[in-house]
Scaffold this active site. Structure first.
Site, PDB file in Angstrom:
ATOM      1  N   SER A 171       7.879  17.512   8.882  1.00 17.88           N
ATOM      2  CA  SER A 171       8.660  16.740   7.915  1.00 17.88           C
ATOM      3  C   SER A 171       8.299  17.061   6.475  1.00 17.88           C
ATOM      4  CB  SER A 171       8.466  15.241   8.170  1.00 17.88           C
ATOM      5  OG  SER A 171       7.086  14.909   8.138  1.00 17.88           O
TER       6      SER A 171
ATOM      7  N   ASP B 280       7.955   5.250   2.222  1.00 15.87           N
ATOM      8  CA  ASP B 280       7.313   4.910   3.483  1.00 15.87           C
ATOM      9  C   ASP B 280       5.785   4.977   3.398  1.00 15.87           C
ATOM     10  OD1 ASP B 280       6.818   7.630   3.393  1.00 15.87           O
ATOM     11  OD2 ASP B 280       7.901   8.114   5.246  1.00 15.87           O
TER      12      ASP B 280
ATOM     13  N   HIS C 212       5.145   9.981   3.456  1.00 16.10           N
ATOM     14  CA  HIS C 212       5.666  11.248   2.941  1.00 16.10           C
ATOM     15  C   HIS C 212       5.659  11.238   1.414  1.00 16.10           C
ATOM     16  CE1 HIS C 212       7.355  11.121   7.068  1.00 16.10           C
ATOM     17  NE2 HIS C 212       7.064  12.409   7.010  1.00 16.10           N
TER      18      HIS C 212
END
Length: 338
Positions: A81, A246, A249
């Site tokens: 990610s 979040d 990240h």
């Protein structure tokens, strides 16, 4: 050789020769932290019911340089990610776009980006991603960046297995003619929702894996950049600005910070960076056995390690560099006509 260097060397050797018994988190510690692992995973990562949306940054960068008449540099990004750019909303904010923009500016040449990174990917997904990158014989990359490892730590994948998959990916890309730069596992001990004792274990496991990744990558002809800065000291000091919503990240500014660390090595791999390649003693650069260089790099984000000498009595040697960072320009991609 320090104990940490010995552990990193043992993991890399186990990856090369098929061992698999060295885990990222010891069995005795699992019972102590399992509840905190579950709590942290509910707060961060890719565990929601909806698919993760990541803006597509594929396309051409530095279109203004098309007039020089040379073909675009072909640049591929692989990984998880972080490599995909989860957490931002615009293509230009993703690490692939930032690096492609920076590479085009330094090379004064257009750059065509293809990003095959997958949110949630572990190192064993690199086999699929490499196959995608090499599937079109008419489009083989000149240089690749791989960012992987965080999900291996959170899922307690044996480090030997992780390094084995990464080394195989680097070998396949190098065999295809591409330069390879690996952004090693970031320091997960700085993620805000992670509490003690999981925080200490996550930091130890992250750095252990990062050092072993460096050994495996350098031995296959690639270069590494420590991404401790990505979720490390700079992020711990300024989490509200550098982490995304979040708290796991990076934000747009966080990805820009990471791209500034990777860009010099990306350009140097192509012979484009203006800095002297010999070590600068004033910056504590130098030649070291690769395991020692790997451990030092894992502890300091933004540090580059590349192979330097043939194998000797103490194993392969490497050059440890601390390159000066440069602010990365941003731009949106221009779609490429198939």
């Amino acid at each position: 050789m320090s104990s940490r260097a010995r552990v990193a060397r043992r993991i890399a050797a186990g990856a090369a020769y098929g061992g698999g018994g060295i885990g990222l988190i010891g069995a005795a510690a699992v019972g102590v932290v399992v509840a905190e692992v579950q709590m942290a995973r509910r707060q961060v990562g890719n565990h929601g019911p909806e698919p993760v949306h990541v803006p597509s940054a594929d396309g051409l960068y530095g279109r203004v340089y098309d007039a020089v008449g040379s073909d675009p540099l072909r640049f591929a990004v692989l990984g998880d990610s972080t490599a995909a750019g989860q957490g931002v909303h615009r293509a230009r904010q993703t690490p692939g776009a930032l690096l492609a923009s920076g590479l085009a500016a330094v090379a004064e040449r257009a750059v065509e980006l293809r990003n095959v990174a997958l949110p949630g990917a572990q190192s064993d997904d690199l086999d699929r991603q490499v196959a995608l990158v090499l599937a079109d014989p008419g489009w083989l990359p000149d240089v690749c960046v791989i960012m992987i490892g965080a999900n291996d730590v959170t899922h307690r994948i044996p480090a030997t297995k992780s390094v084995r998959h990464l080394s195989a990916a680097v070998r396949r890309l190098r065999t295809a003619g591409a330069e390879v730069v690996v952004g090693t596992c970031p320091d997960l001990g700085s993620v805000e929702p992670v509490q003690q004792p999981l925080r200490w274990i996550a930091r130890r496991a992250s750095r252990q894996l990062a050092a072993a990744q460096t050994i495996g990558t350098v031995e296959q002809g690639g270069r590494t950049v420590s991404l401790g800065d990505l979720l490390g000291p700079e992020f711990s000091a300024n989490p509200r600005e550098l982490f995304g919503p979040d708290n796991f990240h990076p934000s747009a500014e966080g990805y820009a910070t990471a791209a500034m660390a990777v860009l010099p090595t990306l350009c140097a791999a192509l012979g484009l960076w203006p800095e002297e390649e010999r070590p600068d003693v004033a910056r504590e650069e130098g030649f070291l056995p690769v395991a020692r260089a790997a451990v030092r790099a894992a502890a300091e984000g933004g540090t580059e390690v590349t192979g330097a000498m043939p194998t000797g009595p103490r194993g392969p040697w490497a050059l440890l560099k601390r390159r000066r960072r440069r602010r990365v320009p941003t731009q949106d991609p221009t779609p490429v006509t198939p």
